[in-house]
Design a protein around this motif. Structure first.
Motif, mmCIF file in Angstrom:
data_model
loop_
_atom_site.group_PDB
_atom_site.id
_atom_site.type_symbol
_atom_site.label_atom_id
_atom_site.label_comp_id
_atom_site.label_asym_id
_atom_site.label_seq_id
_atom_site.Cartn_x
_atom_site.Cartn_y
_atom_site.Cartn_z
ATOM 1 N N ARG A 12 -48.360 56.041 23.923
ATOM 2 C CA ARG A 12 -48.204 56.576 22.561
ATOM 3 C C ARG A 12 -47.111 55.798 21.856
ATOM 4 O O ARG A 12 -46.064 55.512 22.434
ATOM 5 C CB ARG A 12 -47.814 58.051 22.584
ATOM 6 N N VAL A 13 -47.378 55.474 20.590
ATOM 7 C CA VAL A 13 -46.391 54.873 19.691
ATOM 8 C C VAL A 13 -46.332 55.749 18.448
ATOM 9 O O VAL A 13 -47.365 55.984 17.814
ATOM 10 C CB VAL A 13 -46.791 53.448 19.252
ATOM 11 N N ALA A 23 -37.288 55.195 23.016
ATOM 12 C CA ALA A 23 -37.125 55.157 21.567
ATOM 13 C C ALA A 23 -36.527 53.810 21.208
ATOM 14 O O ALA A 23 -35.795 53.207 21.998
ATOM 15 C CB ALA A 23 -36.211 56.287 21.095
ATOM 16 N N ALA A 24 -36.860 53.348 20.020
ATOM 17 C CA ALA A 24 -36.297 52.101 19.510
ATOM 18 C C ALA A 24 -35.869 52.318 18.063
ATOM 19 O O ALA A 24 -36.562 52.991 17.299
ATOM 20 C CB ALA A 24 -37.320 50.972 19.594
ATOM 21 N N VAL A 58 -48.913 56.981 12.957
ATOM 22 C CA VAL A 58 -48.305 56.190 11.891
ATOM 23 C C VAL A 58 -47.468 57.084 10.993
ATOM 24 O O VAL A 58 -47.673 58.297 10.933
ATOM 25 C CB VAL A 58 -49.366 55.423 11.077
ATOM 26 N N ASN A 59 -46.540 56.472 10.278
ATOM 27 C CA ASN A 59 -45.601 57.206 9.436
ATOM 28 C C ASN A 59 -46.307 58.070 8.394
ATOM 29 O O ASN A 59 -45.973 59.223 8.224
ATOM 30 C CB ASN A 59 -44.659 56.214 8.751
ATOM 31 N N PHE A 66 -40.970 56.012 18.691
ATOM 32 C CA PHE A 66 -40.917 56.753 19.947
ATOM 33 C C PHE A 66 -42.126 56.376 20.770
ATOM 34 O O PHE A 66 -43.213 56.152 20.237
ATOM 35 C CB PHE A 66 -40.896 58.263 19.672
ATOM 36 N N PHE A 67 -41.938 56.330 22.069
ATOM 37 C CA PHE A 67 -42.981 55.870 22.983
ATOM 38 C C PHE A 67 -43.135 56.812 24.161
ATOM 39 O O PHE A 67 -42.151 57.382 24.634
ATOM 40 C CB PHE A 67 -42.610 54.498 23.570
ATOM 41 N N GLU A 68 -44.366 56.928 24.646
ATOM 42 C CA GLU A 68 -44.660 57.491 25.955
ATOM 43 C C GLU A 68 -45.207 56.349 26.785
ATOM 44 O O GLU A 68 -46.041 55.561 26.307
ATOM 45 C CB GLU A 68 -45.692 58.610 25.866
#
Length: 133
Positions: A118-119, A77-78, A35-36, A108-110
């Motif tokens: 991962r998010v 990525a979004a 999280v941010n 970003f994602f895996e």
């Protein structure tokens, strides 16, 4: 559209529909959620709790979505705009009074075996605070 791009779009379509189970279905059982402004969380159950908390405090819709995928489709990525209403005060953040906000964000994602493993989400917290204060 490749499989990873479709997965990311499905994940965010579920978000916009407030279909939390649909979002969770896109995630690996042991998903890592960065999280941010906080510590990483692991697993779908913690992600489910995060979604419940966010749903209590915020009403958000994402627009202007752009999804980018690596050639091997293992990373994505979004970038998007968060359009929201602050419903209930969240911890030590400013008091909620139904304020609206609009700010750019990204994730970003895996991806592995058709699931998000991962998010990692980023946005400018100081700008959000400015908008709701």
């Amino acid at each position: 559209m490749n499989d990873t791009e479709a997965l990311i779009h499905r994940y965010y379509e579920a978000f916009n529909a407030k279909d939390w189970e649909g979002m969770l279905a896109c995630l690996a059982d042991d998903v890592r959620h960065d999280v941010n402004e906080g510590s990483a969380r692991g697993g779908r159950d913690k992600f489910r709790a995060f979604l419940a908390h966010m749903d209590t405090c915020y009403d958000e819709t994402l627009t202007d979505m752009a999804v980018m995928v690596s050639r091997n489709e293992r990373r994505a990525a979004a970038e998007f705009i968060v359009n929201g209403t602050y419903k209930t005060t969240d911890g030590d953040l400013p008091p909620a009074r139904g304020q609206t906000y609009r700010l750019p964000a990204g994730a970003f994602f895996e991806v592995e075996d058709g699931f998000i493993r991962r998010v990692t989400t980023y946005y400018n917290l100081n700008e959000w605070i400015r908008q709701v204060s």
